[in-house]
Design a protein around this motif. Structure first.
Motif, PDB file in Angstrom:
ATOM      1  N   TYR A   1      -8.804  19.801 -13.425  1.00  0.00           N
ATOM      2  CA  TYR A   1      -7.866  19.446 -12.653  1.00  0.00           C
ATOM      3  C   TYR A   1      -7.349  17.978 -12.974  1.00  0.00           C
ATOM      4  O   TYR A   1      -7.928  17.093 -12.757  1.00  0.00           O
ATOM      5  N   LYS A   2      -5.953  18.066 -13.577  1.00  0.00           N
ATOM      6  CA  LYS A   2      -5.879  16.729 -14.197  1.00  0.00           C
ATOM      7  C   LYS A   2      -4.526  15.883 -13.142  1.00  0.00           C
ATOM      8  O   LYS A   2      -3.641  16.491 -13.158  1.00  0.00           O
ATOM      9  N   VAL A   3      -5.035  14.834 -12.816  1.00  0.00           N
ATOM     10  CA  VAL A   3      -4.046  14.285 -11.956  1.00  0.00           C
ATOM     11  C   VAL A   3      -3.573  12.819 -12.755  1.00  0.00           C
ATOM     12  O   VAL A   3      -4.294  12.037 -13.169  1.00  0.00           O
ATOM     13  N   VAL A   4      -2.195  12.668 -12.649  1.00  0.00           N
ATOM     14  CA  VAL A   4      -1.833  11.358 -13.264  1.00  0.00           C
ATOM     15  C   VAL A   4      -1.467  10.438 -12.099  1.00  0.00           C
ATOM     16  O   VAL A   4      -0.771  10.893 -11.115  1.00  0.00           O
ATOM     17  N   ILE A   5      -1.822   9.066 -12.183  1.00  0.00           N
ATOM     18  CA  ILE A   5      -1.193   8.178 -11.265  1.00  0.00           C
ATOM     19  C   ILE A   5      -0.676   7.005 -12.057  1.00  0.00           C
ATOM     20  O   ILE A   5      -1.304   6.025 -12.728  1.00  0.00           O
ATOM     21  N   PRO A   6       0.763   7.062 -12.130  1.00  0.00           N
ATOM     22  CA  PRO A   6       1.622   6.169 -13.071  1.00  0.00           C
ATOM     23  C   PRO A   6       1.663   4.950 -12.089  1.00  0.00           C
ATOM     24  O   PRO A   6       2.092   4.712 -11.121  1.00  0.00           O
TER      25      PRO A   6
ATOM     26  N   VAL B   1      -7.854 -11.286  -1.101  1.00  0.00           N
ATOM     27  CA  VAL B   1      -7.601 -10.103  -0.095  1.00  0.00           C
ATOM     28  C   VAL B   1      -8.706  -9.047  -0.247  1.00  0.00           C
ATOM     29  O   VAL B   1      -8.676  -8.537  -1.582  1.00  0.00           O
ATOM     30  N   LYS B   2      -9.570  -8.697   0.608  1.00  0.00           N
ATOM     31  CA  LYS B   2     -10.575  -7.847   0.107  1.00  0.00           C
ATOM     32  C   LYS B   2     -10.422  -6.369   0.376  1.00  0.00           C
ATOM     33  O   LYS B   2     -10.922  -5.862   1.222  1.00  0.00           O
ATOM     34  N   LEU B   3      -9.286  -6.078  -0.283  1.00  0.00           N
ATOM     35  CA  LEU B   3      -8.755  -4.688  -0.216  1.00  0.00           C
ATOM     36  C   LEU B   3      -8.674  -4.183  -1.484  1.00  0.00           C
ATOM     37  O   LEU B   3      -8.524  -4.969  -2.805  1.00  0.00           O
ATOM     38  N   GLU B   4      -8.801  -2.855  -1.838  1.00  0.00           N
ATOM     39  CA  GLU B   4      -8.696  -2.152  -3.087  1.00  0.00           C
ATOM     40  C   GLU B   4      -7.316  -2.360  -3.509  1.00  0.00           C
ATOM     41  O   GLU B   4      -6.269  -2.408  -2.739  1.00  0.00           O
ATOM     42  N   SER B   5      -7.010  -2.353  -4.943  1.00  0.00           N
ATOM     43  CA  SER B   5      -5.779  -2.190  -5.461  1.00  0.00           C
ATOM     44  C   SER B   5      -5.002  -0.977  -5.048  1.00  0.00           C
ATOM     45  O   SER B   5      -5.833  -0.038  -5.172  1.00  0.00           O
ATOM     46  N   PRO B   6      -3.849  -0.913  -5.429  1.00  0.00           N
ATOM     47  CA  PRO B   6      -2.915   0.191  -5.347  1.00  0.00           C
ATOM     48  C   PRO B   6      -3.665   1.196  -6.282  1.00  0.00           C
ATOM     49  O   PRO B   6      -3.638   2.313  -5.917  1.00  0.00           O
TER      50      PRO B   6
ATOM     51  N   GLU C   1       8.884  12.381  -5.990  1.00  0.00           N
ATOM     52  CA  GLU C   1       8.794  11.195  -5.631  1.00  0.00           C
ATOM     53  C   GLU C   1       8.216  11.127  -4.165  1.00  0.00           C
ATOM     54  O   GLU C   1       8.516  12.093  -3.127  1.00  0.00           O
ATOM     55  N   GLN C   2       7.415  10.180  -3.998  1.00  0.00           N
ATOM     56  CA  GLN C   2       6.851  10.163  -2.630  1.00  0.00           C
ATOM     57  C   GLN C   2       6.704   8.347  -2.105  1.00  0.00           C
ATOM     58  O   GLN C   2       6.799   8.242  -0.905  1.00  0.00           O
ATOM     59  N   ALA C   3       7.184   7.618  -3.035  1.00  0.00           N
ATOM     60  CA  ALA C   3       6.992   6.313  -2.812  1.00  0.00           C
ATOM     61  C   ALA C   3       8.384   5.882  -2.239  1.00  0.00           C
ATOM     62  O   ALA C   3       9.209   6.296  -3.018  1.00  0.00           O
ATOM     63  N   GLY C   4       8.618   4.863  -1.488  1.00  0.00           N
ATOM     64  CA  GLY C   4       9.962   4.254  -1.164  1.00  0.00           C
ATOM     65  C   GLY C   4      10.084   2.924  -2.167  1.00  0.00           C
ATOM     66  O   GLY C   4       9.295   2.599  -2.832  1.00  0.00           O
TER      67      GLY C   4
ATOM     68  N   VAL D   1       0.912  14.693  -9.851  1.00  0.00           N
ATOM     69  CA  VAL D   1       1.364  13.473  -9.896  1.00  0.00           C
ATOM     70  C   VAL D   1       1.286  12.939  -8.537  1.00  0.00           C
ATOM     71  O   VAL D   1       1.443  13.336  -7.570  1.00  0.00           O
ATOM     72  N   TYR D   2       0.637  11.507  -8.544  1.00  0.00           N
ATOM     73  CA  TYR D   2       0.393  10.630  -7.317  1.00  0.00           C
ATOM     74  C   TYR D   2       0.870   9.465  -7.651  1.00  0.00           C
ATOM     75  O   TYR D   2       0.512   8.475  -8.588  1.00  0.00           O
ATOM     76  N   GLU D   3       2.131   9.183  -6.889  1.00  0.00           N
ATOM     77  CA  GLU D   3       2.522   7.463  -7.538  1.00  0.00           C
ATOM     78  C   GLU D   3       1.638   6.283  -7.168  1.00  0.00           C
ATOM     79  O   GLU D   3       1.279   6.425  -5.799  1.00  0.00           O
ATOM     80  N   VAL D   4       1.334   5.520  -7.832  1.00  0.00           N
ATOM     81  CA  VAL D   4       0.620   4.419  -7.550  1.00  0.00           C
ATOM     82  C   VAL D   4       1.361   3.641  -6.542  1.00  0.00           C
ATOM     83  O   VAL D   4       1.021   2.864  -5.492  1.00  0.00           O
ATOM     84  N   ALA D   5       2.736   3.423  -6.617  1.00  0.00           N
ATOM     85  CA  ALA D   5       3.831   2.820  -5.951  1.00  0.00           C
ATOM     86  C   ALA D   5       3.656   3.388  -4.292  1.00  0.00           C
ATOM     87  O   ALA D   5       3.755   2.441  -3.408  1.00  0.00           O
ATOM     88  N   LYS D   6       3.374   4.560  -4.186  1.00  0.00           N
ATOM     89  CA  LYS D   6       2.955   5.161  -2.820  1.00  0.00           C
ATOM     90  C   LYS D   6       1.682   4.491  -2.285  1.00  0.00           C
ATOM     91  O   LYS D   6       1.766   3.961  -1.067  1.00  0.00           O
ATOM     92  N   ALA D   7       0.728   4.315  -3.095  1.00  0.00           N
ATOM     93  CA  ALA D   7      -0.561   3.808  -2.564  1.00  0.00           C
ATOM     94  C   ALA D   7      -0.303   2.270  -2.594  1.00  0.00           C
ATOM     95  O   ALA D   7      -0.807   1.495  -1.275  1.00  0.00           O
ATOM     96  N   ALA D   8       0.594   1.741  -3.104  1.00  0.00           N
ATOM     97  CA  ALA D   8       1.031   0.130  -2.840  1.00  0.00           C
ATOM     98  C   ALA D   8       1.546  -0.031  -1.486  1.00  0.00           C
ATOM     99  O   ALA D   8       1.440  -0.997  -0.977  1.00  0.00           O
ATOM    100  N   GLU D   9       2.258   0.920  -0.975  1.00  0.00           N
ATOM    101  CA  GLU D   9       2.838   0.887   0.391  1.00  0.00           C
ATOM    102  C   GLU D   9       1.488   1.007   1.498  1.00  0.00           C
ATOM    103  O   GLU D   9       1.705   0.147   2.467  1.00  0.00           O
ATOM    104  N   ILE D  10       0.518   1.782   0.998  1.00  0.00           N
ATOM    105  CA  ILE D  10      -0.548   1.770   1.857  1.00  0.00           C
ATOM    106  C   ILE D  10      -1.141   0.383   1.864  1.00  0.00           C
ATOM    107  O   ILE D  10      -1.704  -0.009   3.035  1.00  0.00           O
ATOM    108  N   VAL D  11      -1.322  -0.096   0.871  1.00  0.00           N
ATOM    109  CA  VAL D  11      -2.065  -1.652   0.676  1.00  0.00           C
ATOM    110  C   VAL D  11      -1.219  -2.546   1.404  1.00  0.00           C
ATOM    111  O   VAL D  11      -1.715  -3.480   1.905  1.00  0.00           O
TER     112      VAL D  11
END
Lengths: 143, 438
Positions: free
Chosen positions: B74-79, B159-164, B240-243, B108-118
């Motif tokens: 199962y292939k997931v891309v995170i751009p 900042v000791k957090l993981e990157s997006p 699209e998931q990210a704002g 597809v899972y947007e890294v931009a979405k994860a950026a919002e979490i970070v």
């Protein structure tokens, strides 16, 4: 004598030159990191020296910096032939500054120079004489 | 040594041994030896400056080939959000994301979405009283490495957090494993990267850390595939998931703007970053609580593995930002859902690669010799010896990696002295044999 156990460095601190102000302290910082000194010790030395260096630039038409490094410590001596400090106790207070507005506009002269030196140095000696000049001696221990 | 993985590498055949890269390297990590540039592994931070500056394209970044995706069921891309700036603005974000599925990804899972979490986690961190300020972003791995190598006293400010990217990989894997009931080991997560530093950050994690990313493919390697698929898209899916707040991370300053504080400083370009870190180390920055430092000029859009010019890409990204704003995506929706899970795994350790010797007394002697040698060198910093500056040559000499005569001016001086001595000797023929001239 050849190679000794004390490493000596000398710098001239130019007058009224805010662009190159801080060059001597960043050079000392580089030297200390090449010697493998602990990062926090380097930071203490660099900040204390930087403040003394800037003071010589702002108030005293520049001066000289002489550094002596041995196994246990670094001693930083900043000497100038400026106006001297009339009231040293007052000058040691946070926020006290005699820097002119032009200097303050550049972000210097916030009155933290001497307090910062005191905070970061393990020992701070100031010899000053009005009309003759000021010598600041900063000692930072390695351990 | 030996254990260092670097994405940035040399193509021996293309290297002509010129001095462009050695002069530009921010950590003095390159020397020219035998007409080839050699990278000193311990010092390299994978910023990619040398890739950009090499006129012969002899510096390359090792990333994963596209075929790597076929090793997973199962292939997931995170751009990376910077991907959106690579294509003409007529293509919407959903269009680009749909094209990614056409080239062979299941999801597809947007890294931009994860950026919002970070961003959300960073906002919480900023409110804590026990953090060392100014906080320095850990999003750019080249900057983190730079701090490890040159500014170790600032490690505690990171900042000791993981990157997006890491957050995206982790969340995508967990969510898909649960919702689709697929074993995590069958899910491959692939990052589309604008830079070499990200490749290294996956292949060689910070001390004892681990990565959820299974492969890193460069934007330039996958660009043509995506471009040709853009025309094949029939039904644009809603992926699209990210704002806009997440997409904006591709720009320098984007991360900072999401923090709801004005006390931030955003700096881009590795040499500018160095200037700012010097200021921080000297306690010179007032009223700054957060520093966003990105190695590439223009931020990630200026990454060495992107295709489009950074300024063109910036204009294109703006269209996507406006579209996201118009869509009115809710800004802080995930505030509660994702708290606390994204602390940086592994330690960011001090790597004092600049020190001359482990023994202080020996280091002092070496330093003294270094200064003496440096004084005798011409100070032209010409680079002809293969070192970036005269001082760097002096350093190489005391480390035992170079000789004084590597300096062409020193060599010339020696040759001249020799010539004079020969002339003197020539004049001193033993009288028995001296037949005189003429």
């Amino acid at each position: 004598m050849g190679l000794s156990n004390v490493l000596k460095l000398h710098f001239d601190i130019p007058a009224n030159d805010f662009v190159s102000a801080g060059e001597a302290s960043s050079s000392v910082k580089k030297t200390l990191s090449q010697l493998g000194i602990a990062p926090q010790v380097i930071k203490k030395s660099a900040i204390a020296m930087y403040e003394a260096e800037i003071n010589a630039v702002i108030h005293a038409n520049g001066g000289t910096a002489d550094i002596e490094i041995d196994q246990d410590k670094v001693i930083i001596k900043i000497q100038d032939e400026g106006p001297g400090i009339p009231d040293l106790d007052l000058a040691m207070q946070e926020g006290f500054s005699t820097a002119p507005d032009t200097v303050r506009q550049m972000g210097f002269g916030a009155g933290m120079g001497l307090p910062n030196m005191k905070r970061y140095a393990d020992e701070l000696k100031i010899n000053t004489e009005v009309g003759r000049g000021t010598t600041v001696i900063i000692r930072v221990n390695f351990a | 040594m030996g254990t260092y993985f670097h994405s940035v590498n040399l193509d021996e055949e293309k290297c002509r041994g010129c001095t462009n890269c050695i002069k530009r390297c921010p950590t003095e990590a390159i020397r020219v030896r035998k007409s080839k540039a050699r990278i000193i592994n311990e010092r390299c931070i994978d910023c990619g400056e040398c890739i950009r500056v090499c006129p012969y394209h002899a510096k390359k970044a090792i990333s994963d080939p596209f075929d790597i995706v076929n090793t997973f069921k199962y292939k997931v891309v995170i751009p990376a959000p910077s991907l959106y700036g690579q294509f003409k603005a007529v293509y919407s974000r959903n269009h680009i994301l749909t094209a990614l599925k056409i080239i062979g990804f299941d999801e597809v899972y947007e890294v931009a979405k994860a950026a919002e979490i970070v961003s959300s986690a960073t906002r919480k961190l900023m409110k804590k009283s026990d953090v060392k300020k100014p906080l320095i972003s850990s999003a750019c791995p080249a900057v983190v490495k730079l701090i490890q190598v040159r500014y170790p006293s600032l490690i505690e400010n990171i900042v000791k957090l993981e990157s997006p990217m890491e957050v995206a990989a982790k969340v995508a894997k967990m969510e898909i494993a649960e919702s689709k009931n697929i074993a995590p080991e069958d899910i491959g997560v692939f990052f589309i990267t604008p830079c070499a530093a990200k490749v290294t950050s996956v292949k060689a994690r910070y001390e004892n850390g681990s990565s959820f990313v299974d492969g890193v493919i460069s934007i330039k390697d996958v660009y043509l595939k995506i471009l040709s698929s853009l025309g094949k898209v029939r039904n644009i899916e809603d992926l699209e998931q990210a704002g806009f707040e997440g997409i904006r991370w591709a720009n320098s300053g984007g991360e900072s703007l999401a923090l709801e504080t004005e006390k931030f400083l955003a700096v881009d370009g590795i040499h500018n970053v160095i200037t700012i870190l010097e200021e921080v180390e000297n306690d010179r920055l007032e009223d700054v609580e957060f520093i966003e430092a990105l190695s590439c000029v223009g931020g990630c859009l200026g990454g060495p593995l992107t295709v489009e010019n950074v300024y063109v890409a910036k204009t294109r990204l703006k269209k996507h930002l406006d579209a996201a704003k118009a869509k009115g995506s809710d800004v802080h929706e995930d505030e509660k859902e994702y708290s606390g899970d994204f602390a940086l795994t592994g330690n960011v350790e001090c790597k004092p690669v600049m020190k001359l010797d482990i023994d202080l007394a020996k280091a002092m002697k070496k330093l003294e010799t270094l200064e003496l040698i440096n004084k005798e060198l011409p100070g032209l910093d010409c680079g002809a010896c293969g070192a970036p500056s005269c001082r760097a040559l002096a350093e190489d000499i005391v480390r035992g990696n170079a000789n004084e005569t590597d300096c062409i001016f020193k060599l010339r001086e020696k040759v001249r002295q020799l010539a004079v001595q020969m002339m003197e000797l020539e004049a001193k023929m033993p009288p028995v044999l001296d037949k005189g001239i003429g």
